[in-house]
Design a protein around this motif. Structure first.
Motif, PDB file in Angstrom:
ATOM      1  N   ARG A  57       0.813  -0.927  -0.267  1.00 54.18           N
ATOM      2  CA  ARG A  57      -0.077   0.492   0.088  1.00 54.18           C
ATOM      3  C   ARG A  57       1.071   1.158  -0.227  1.00 54.18           C
ATOM      4  O   ARG A  57       0.720   2.038   0.096  1.00 54.18           O
ATOM      5  CB  ARG A  57      -0.980   0.426   1.488  1.00 54.18           C
ATOM      6  CG  ARG A  57      -1.436  -1.238   1.489  1.00 54.18           C
ATOM      7  CD  ARG A  57      -2.383  -1.604   0.141  1.00 54.18           C
ATOM      8  NE  ARG A  57      -3.280  -0.369  -0.428  1.00 54.18           N
ATOM      9  CZ  ARG A  57      -2.847  -0.734  -2.347  1.00 54.18           C
ATOM     10  NH1 ARG A  57      -2.856  -2.158  -2.737  1.00 54.18           N
ATOM     11  NH2 ARG A  57      -3.745   0.356  -2.498  1.00 54.18           N
ATOM     12  N   LEU A 167      -4.012  -1.942   9.149  1.00 59.64           N
ATOM     13  CA  LEU A 167      -4.605  -2.727   9.290  1.00 59.64           C
ATOM     14  C   LEU A 167      -5.286  -3.186   8.306  1.00 59.64           C
ATOM     15  O   LEU A 167      -5.488  -1.893   7.106  1.00 59.64           O
ATOM     16  CB  LEU A 167      -6.061  -2.425  10.807  1.00 59.64           C
ATOM     17  CG  LEU A 167      -5.715  -1.990  12.105  1.00 59.64           C
ATOM     18  CD1 LEU A 167      -7.268  -1.656  12.800  1.00 59.64           C
ATOM     19  CD2 LEU A 167      -4.933  -3.748  12.631  1.00 59.64           C
ATOM     20  N   HIS A 168      -6.214  -4.329   7.868  1.00 62.45           N
ATOM     21  CA  HIS A 168      -6.844  -4.316   6.393  1.00 62.45           C
ATOM     22  C   HIS A 168      -7.811  -5.789   6.305  1.00 62.45           C
ATOM     23  O   HIS A 168      -7.793  -6.321   7.479  1.00 62.45           O
ATOM     24  CB  HIS A 168      -6.124  -4.756   5.262  1.00 62.45           C
ATOM     25  CG  HIS A 168      -6.648  -5.108   4.323  1.00 62.45           C
ATOM     26  ND1 HIS A 168      -6.221  -6.788   3.267  1.00 62.45           N
ATOM     27  CD2 HIS A 168      -7.301  -4.587   3.616  1.00 62.45           C
ATOM     28  CE1 HIS A 168      -6.720  -6.163   2.569  1.00 62.45           C
ATOM     29  NE2 HIS A 168      -7.350  -5.070   2.224  1.00 62.45           N
ATOM     30  N   GLY A 170     -12.100  -6.192   7.847  1.00 61.01           N
ATOM     31  CA  GLY A 170     -13.361  -5.581   8.081  1.00 61.01           C
ATOM     32  C   GLY A 170     -12.618  -6.634   9.358  1.00 61.01           C
ATOM     33  O   GLY A 170     -12.284  -7.327   9.636  1.00 61.01           O
ATOM     34  N   ARG A 185      -2.056  -5.560   8.322  1.00 59.98           N
ATOM     35  CA  ARG A 185      -1.358  -6.631   7.286  1.00 59.98           C
ATOM     36  C   ARG A 185       0.203  -8.015   6.920  1.00 59.98           C
ATOM     37  O   ARG A 185       0.375  -8.107   6.815  1.00 59.98           O
ATOM     38  CB  ARG A 185      -0.693  -5.708   5.496  1.00 59.98           C
ATOM     39  CG  ARG A 185      -2.175  -4.935   5.098  1.00 59.98           C
ATOM     40  CD  ARG A 185      -1.304  -4.319   4.013  1.00 59.98           C
ATOM     41  NE  ARG A 185      -3.129  -3.784   2.982  1.00 59.98           N
ATOM     42  CZ  ARG A 185      -2.870  -4.196   2.234  1.00 59.98           C
ATOM     43  NH1 ARG A 185      -2.971  -5.524   2.229  1.00 59.98           N
ATOM     44  NH2 ARG A 185      -4.713  -3.692   1.657  1.00 59.98           N
ATOM     45  N   ARG A 210      -3.836 -11.741   5.449  1.00 59.41           N
ATOM     46  CA  ARG A 210      -5.253 -11.320   3.920  1.00 59.41           C
ATOM     47  C   ARG A 210      -6.014 -11.333   5.137  1.00 59.41           C
ATOM     48  O   ARG A 210      -6.528 -10.092   5.035  1.00 59.41           O
ATOM     49  CB  ARG A 210      -5.703 -12.652   3.091  1.00 59.41           C
ATOM     50  CG  ARG A 210      -4.689 -12.606   2.234  1.00 59.41           C
ATOM     51  CD  ARG A 210      -4.388 -11.767   1.374  1.00 59.41           C
ATOM     52  NE  ARG A 210      -5.593 -10.726   0.736  1.00 59.41           N
ATOM     53  CZ  ARG A 210      -5.438  -9.910  -0.194  1.00 59.41           C
ATOM     54  NH1 ARG A 210      -4.361  -8.978   0.467  1.00 59.41           N
ATOM     55  NH2 ARG A 210      -6.126  -9.579  -1.095  1.00 59.41           N
ATOM     56  N   ASN A 211      -6.755 -11.702   6.115  1.00 58.37           N
ATOM     57  CA  ASN A 211      -7.555 -11.524   6.317  1.00 58.37           C
ATOM     58  C   ASN A 211      -8.372 -12.514   7.852  1.00 58.37           C
ATOM     59  O   ASN A 211      -7.383 -13.237   7.800  1.00 58.37           O
ATOM     60  CB  ASN A 211      -9.350 -10.975   5.800  1.00 58.37           C
ATOM     61  CG  ASN A 211      -9.799 -12.163   5.876  1.00 58.37           C
ATOM     62  OD1 ASN A 211      -9.002 -13.358   4.910  1.00 58.37           O
ATOM     63  ND2 ASN A 211     -10.878 -12.932   5.809  1.00 58.37           N
ATOM     64  N   LEU A 212      -9.308 -12.136   8.706  1.00 56.30           N
ATOM     65  CA  LEU A 212      -9.364 -13.293  10.008  1.00 56.30           C
ATOM     66  C   LEU A 212     -11.199 -13.225   9.488  1.00 56.30           C
ATOM     67  O   LEU A 212     -11.819 -12.631   9.190  1.00 56.30           O
ATOM     68  CB  LEU A 212      -8.670 -13.001  10.726  1.00 56.30           C
ATOM     69  CG  LEU A 212      -9.298 -11.593  11.947  1.00 56.30           C
ATOM     70  CD1 LEU A 212     -11.010 -11.763  12.188  1.00 56.30           C
ATOM     71  CD2 LEU A 212      -8.438 -11.099  12.765  1.00 56.30           C
ATOM     72  N   ARG A 339      -9.227 -12.418 -10.607  1.00 53.62           N
ATOM     73  CA  ARG A 339      -8.295 -11.407 -11.222  1.00 53.62           C
ATOM     74  C   ARG A 339      -7.920 -11.231 -12.554  1.00 53.62           C
ATOM     75  O   ARG A 339      -8.208 -10.211 -12.970  1.00 53.62           O
ATOM     76  CB  ARG A 339      -7.654 -10.383 -10.250  1.00 53.62           C
ATOM     77  CG  ARG A 339      -7.663 -10.844  -8.596  1.00 53.62           C
ATOM     78  CD  ARG A 339      -8.321  -8.809  -9.089  1.00 53.62           C
ATOM     79  NE  ARG A 339      -8.721  -9.213  -6.986  1.00 53.62           N
ATOM     80  CZ  ARG A 339      -8.794  -8.319  -6.296  1.00 53.62           C
ATOM     81  NH1 ARG A 339      -7.376  -8.212  -6.003  1.00 53.62           N
ATOM     82  NH2 ARG A 339      -9.933  -8.814  -4.990  1.00 53.62           N
ATOM     83  N   PHE A 411     -15.080   0.282  -5.127  1.00 53.81           N
ATOM     84  CA  PHE A 411     -14.123   0.110  -4.083  1.00 53.81           C
ATOM     85  C   PHE A 411     -15.332  -0.325  -3.640  1.00 53.81           C
ATOM     86  O   PHE A 411     -15.627  -1.869  -3.360  1.00 53.81           O
ATOM     87  CB  PHE A 411     -13.134   0.579  -3.550  1.00 53.81           C
ATOM     88  CG  PHE A 411     -11.992  -0.309  -2.706  1.00 53.81           C
ATOM     89  CD1 PHE A 411     -12.163  -1.224  -2.354  1.00 53.81           C
ATOM     90  CD2 PHE A 411     -10.925  -0.068  -3.393  1.00 53.81           C
ATOM     91  CE1 PHE A 411     -10.955  -1.946  -2.199  1.00 53.81           C
ATOM     92  CE2 PHE A 411      -9.949  -1.280  -3.546  1.00 53.81           C
ATOM     93  CZ  PHE A 411      -9.970  -1.815  -2.590  1.00 53.81           C
ATOM     94  N   PHE A 412     -16.230  -0.033  -2.433  1.00 54.30           N
ATOM     95  CA  PHE A 412     -16.814  -0.572  -1.645  1.00 54.30           C
ATOM     96  C   PHE A 412     -18.444  -0.561  -1.917  1.00 54.30           C
ATOM     97  O   PHE A 412     -18.839   0.699  -2.526  1.00 54.30           O
ATOM     98  CB  PHE A 412     -16.573  -0.266  -0.258  1.00 54.30           C
ATOM     99  CG  PHE A 412     -15.199  -0.187   0.204  1.00 54.30           C
ATOM    100  CD1 PHE A 412     -15.124  -1.309   0.536  1.00 54.30           C
ATOM    101  CD2 PHE A 412     -14.733   1.021  -0.217  1.00 54.30           C
ATOM    102  CE1 PHE A 412     -13.885  -1.519   1.331  1.00 54.30           C
ATOM    103  CE2 PHE A 412     -13.124   0.865   0.096  1.00 54.30           C
ATOM    104  CZ  PHE A 412     -12.845  -0.268   0.586  1.00 54.30           C
ATOM    105  N   TYR A 503     -18.147  -0.709  11.690  1.00 51.83           N
ATOM    106  CA  TYR A 503     -18.414  -1.702  11.171  1.00 51.83           C
ATOM    107  C   TYR A 503     -19.225  -1.385  11.998  1.00 51.83           C
ATOM    108  O   TYR A 503     -19.133  -1.740  13.404  1.00 51.83           O
ATOM    109  CB  TYR A 503     -17.402  -2.673  11.453  1.00 51.83           C
ATOM    110  CG  TYR A 503     -16.619  -2.499  10.968  1.00 51.83           C
ATOM    111  CD1 TYR A 503     -15.707  -3.005   8.612  1.00 51.83           C
ATOM    112  CD2 TYR A 503     -14.898  -2.076  10.052  1.00 51.83           C
ATOM    113  CE1 TYR A 503     -15.663  -3.771   8.269  1.00 51.83           C
ATOM    114  CE2 TYR A 503     -13.647  -1.384   9.527  1.00 51.83           C
ATOM    115  CZ  TYR A 503     -14.497  -2.684   8.522  1.00 51.83           C
ATOM    116  OH  TYR A 503     -13.543  -2.248   7.174  1.00 51.83           O
ATOM    117  N   SER A 516     -21.252  -6.347   4.407  1.00 50.76           N
ATOM    118  CA  SER A 516     -19.926  -7.542   4.389  1.00 50.76           C
ATOM    119  C   SER A 516     -20.030  -7.906   5.604  1.00 50.76           C
ATOM    120  O   SER A 516     -20.115  -7.425   6.895  1.00 50.76           O
ATOM    121  CB  SER A 516     -18.455  -6.728   4.076  1.00 50.76           C
ATOM    122  OG  SER A 516     -17.898  -5.998   5.105  1.00 50.76           O
TER     123      SER A 516
END
Ligand code: DHE
Length: 517
Positions: A57, A167-168, A170, A185, A210-212, A339, A411-412, A503, A516
């Motif tokens: 980023r 942080l990345h 949600g 990240r 990636r995420n949790l 992608r 994006f969102f 959130y 989401s």
């Protein structure tokens, strides 16, 4: 430009001060100035990991600026008076160069990183503030790596606290909304007690995460990593690691995890993989129930599709990779896209195979997709990261029924079941300061907002009953703007430092339509 002799004196003096000549190899410069915070291995310590994947980023020009001038509101000092421009450039090249061999981050490293900041048993069981705990928001502020707990009725901030770097994705709540789990990240997972406003435990589950996802019963946290190629299962109580899954296919080809989600009606975690054409489903039920969930068929054991034992793994084999995906509301279908592909795939999770292709061009951002009822059927709407359009897909026959033209790629996307509108940002390009409002009944854009000309306006989240929509002005001198979701008039502006996602506890813990999961 300094004359040559002065430049020589300047550089020599600098070398004497720093103990290094400007010709010192870059790894020496790194070890002297950076290693104490970012670790000699570049895997991160007090400061973030300095590896290309983790720095995605940050543009290289910005990285040079951070080294030269430091980073406000962080421990990162300025090195501009100790390092020459050439040394700074060298460092930038160095940290954007992959390590010669992939770094290790296994059981031992994960366990060693585990920190308990507060014993849960010693903390109270009631909120230490006066607000509806189900109508709180967490707002992530990327500018200085903080998060704010916001009262969703008065829109007054209750508490602001420091988070891990970058942080990345949600943050995910426990089922009651009492706890929230963040992923950075850099692989740091933090558990925050919303009632006591304290970070209670942390662990580093990966090097590039990636995420949790949090299991619907609140017992487990699953972390998906790019580096190493693992899924890490944690005990949600205190983040103790339970199991590490090496992500690889039957031939031993390993893969990054694109993302992992919880599928509440199925009692499982579902992970999309980036380098292997499989979707993984890992049950967290004590006794996975074949009939109720359609999760298991005996023949799968025989064919070696699925492990036995706690947290059995089911592999769903696909004909393409998945970068991004979306579930229907009852988690029967997964809609995914790669992608580099020109279509989406619909995977029926009960039978465990692809059942349809969807005509989706560009780079659909299915992770931001939402669904609603339109003319007696459910439709899925997804923004596109490459094209200025929102695709509307009929979820009965999987046909694309409309492409809504927007002022640029978005994006969102967000809505709420009590709102007639869907909001989509124009994240990229000259119109990044605009947000379109789509009428869900006509599939037409009915209003375009431009709250702060020149500044990116992005990511909307509704409050619990859908009466207000909160929008981020994605800037260090930014805001969260609260709108009346019906009149689309501005109600309030809260100054924030590059607010990104917001959130709402109720919407997230109820997996409501329009947000989401
Ligand atoms: Fe995200 C969510 C992937 C870049 C901000 N992003 C997600 C999720 C995925 C994802 C898989 C869902 C995880 C979850 O919430 O559990 N994001 C990707 C990418 O592959 C991509 C394009 C490239 C990358 O570098 O990883 C990407 N994302 C970004 C950004 O550049 C954003 C705008 C700024 C940032 O933070 O880096 C960004 N992503 C977000 C946010 C969410 C997110 C705010 C949570 C959205 C939500 O409302 O749930």
């Amino acid at each position: 430009m300094l004359p040559a002799v002065c430049r020589f004196l300047f550089v020599t003096t600098l070398g004497l001060i720093t103990g290094l000549s400007s010709a010192a190899p870059v790894d020496k410069v790194y070890q002297q100035h950076c290693a104490s915070c970012h670790a000699p291995t570049r895997l991160g310590g007090m400061g973030p990991a300095l590896l290309p994947g983790n720095l995605k980023r940050l543009k290289t020009g910005e990285a040079a600026e951070v080294i030269r001038d430091g980073r406000a509101a962080s421990q990162m000092p300025a090195f501009g008076d100790q390092l020459s421009e050439k040394q700074i450039e060298g460092l930038v090249d160095y940290i954007y160069t992959p390590l010669p061999s992939p770094p290790q981050w296994g059981q031992e490293e994960i366990e060693q990183s585990h920190q308990i900041h507060h014993q849960q048993a010693k903390l109270g069981n009631k909120p230490v503030f006066d607000a509806d705990p189900l109508n709180l928001f967490i707002v992530v502020e990327l500018g200085d790596h903080h998060a704010t707990v916001l009262n969703g009725d008065t829109f007054e901030p209750i508490h602001r606290f420091e988070t891990r770097f970058a942080l990345h994705g949600g943050p995910k709540y426990s089922p009651s909304g009492r706890f929230v789990y963040f992923a950075s990240r850099d692989g740091w997972i933090s558990k925050f007690d919303m009632y006591n406003l304290k970070t209670v435990a942390e662990i580093r589950a990966g090097i590039n995460t990636r995420n949790l996802a949090v299991s619907a019963d609140g017992r487990y946290v699953m972390v998906g990593n790019y580096l190493p190629h693992t899924l890490v299962l944690l005990d949600a109580k205190d983040l103790t690691p339970i199991r590490i899954f090496d992500v690889e296919d039957k031939q031993g080809r390993s893969s990054r995890v694109s993302a992992v989600y919880t599928a509440p009606p199925r009692g499982s975690f579902i992970a999309a993989l980036k380098d292997v054409k499989e979707v993984w489903e890992i049950s967290y039920l004590d006794e996975p129930e074949p009939v109720a969930t359609g999760y298991m068929h005996d023949y799968r054991y025989e064919e070696g599709y699925m492990d036995r034992g706690p947290f059995p793994l089911r592999r769903i084999v696909l004909d393409d990779y998945l970068d991004d995906f979306f579930f229907d509301q009852d988690y029967k279908h997964l809609i995914g896209a790669a992608r580099n592909a020109n279509n989406g795939q619909v995977v029926n999770l009960i039978v465990g195979r692809k059942i349809a292709d969807i005509d989706l061009q560009g780079l659909p951002h299915l992770g931001s997709g939402i669904s609603w009822e339109y003319e007696g059927r459910t439709v899925l709407a997804t923004p596109n990261l490459k094209k200025g359009e929102v695709s509307i897909i009929d979820m009965q026959n999987w046909e694309t029924i409309k492409r809504i033209k927007t002022h640029g790629p978005g994006f969102f996307m967000r809505s709420h079941k009590n709102s007639p509108y869907a909001w989509v940002d124009v994240f990229f390009g000259p119109n990044k300061d605009e947000v379109h409002i789509i009428d869900k009944a006509t599939l037409e854009i009915v209003r375009t907002l431009k709250p702060e000309p020149g500044k990116t306006a992005a990511h909307v989240e509704f409050d619990r009953d859908g009466r207000h929509a909160l929008l981020s002005i994605w800037d260090e001198e930014g805001y969260v703007i609260v709108y009346d979701a019906k009149t689309l008039e501005e109600v309030k502006r809260l100054p924030m430092n590059k607010p990104s996602g917001k959130y709402n506890v109720y919407n997230k813990t109820r997996y409501t339509e329009g947000t989401s999961h």
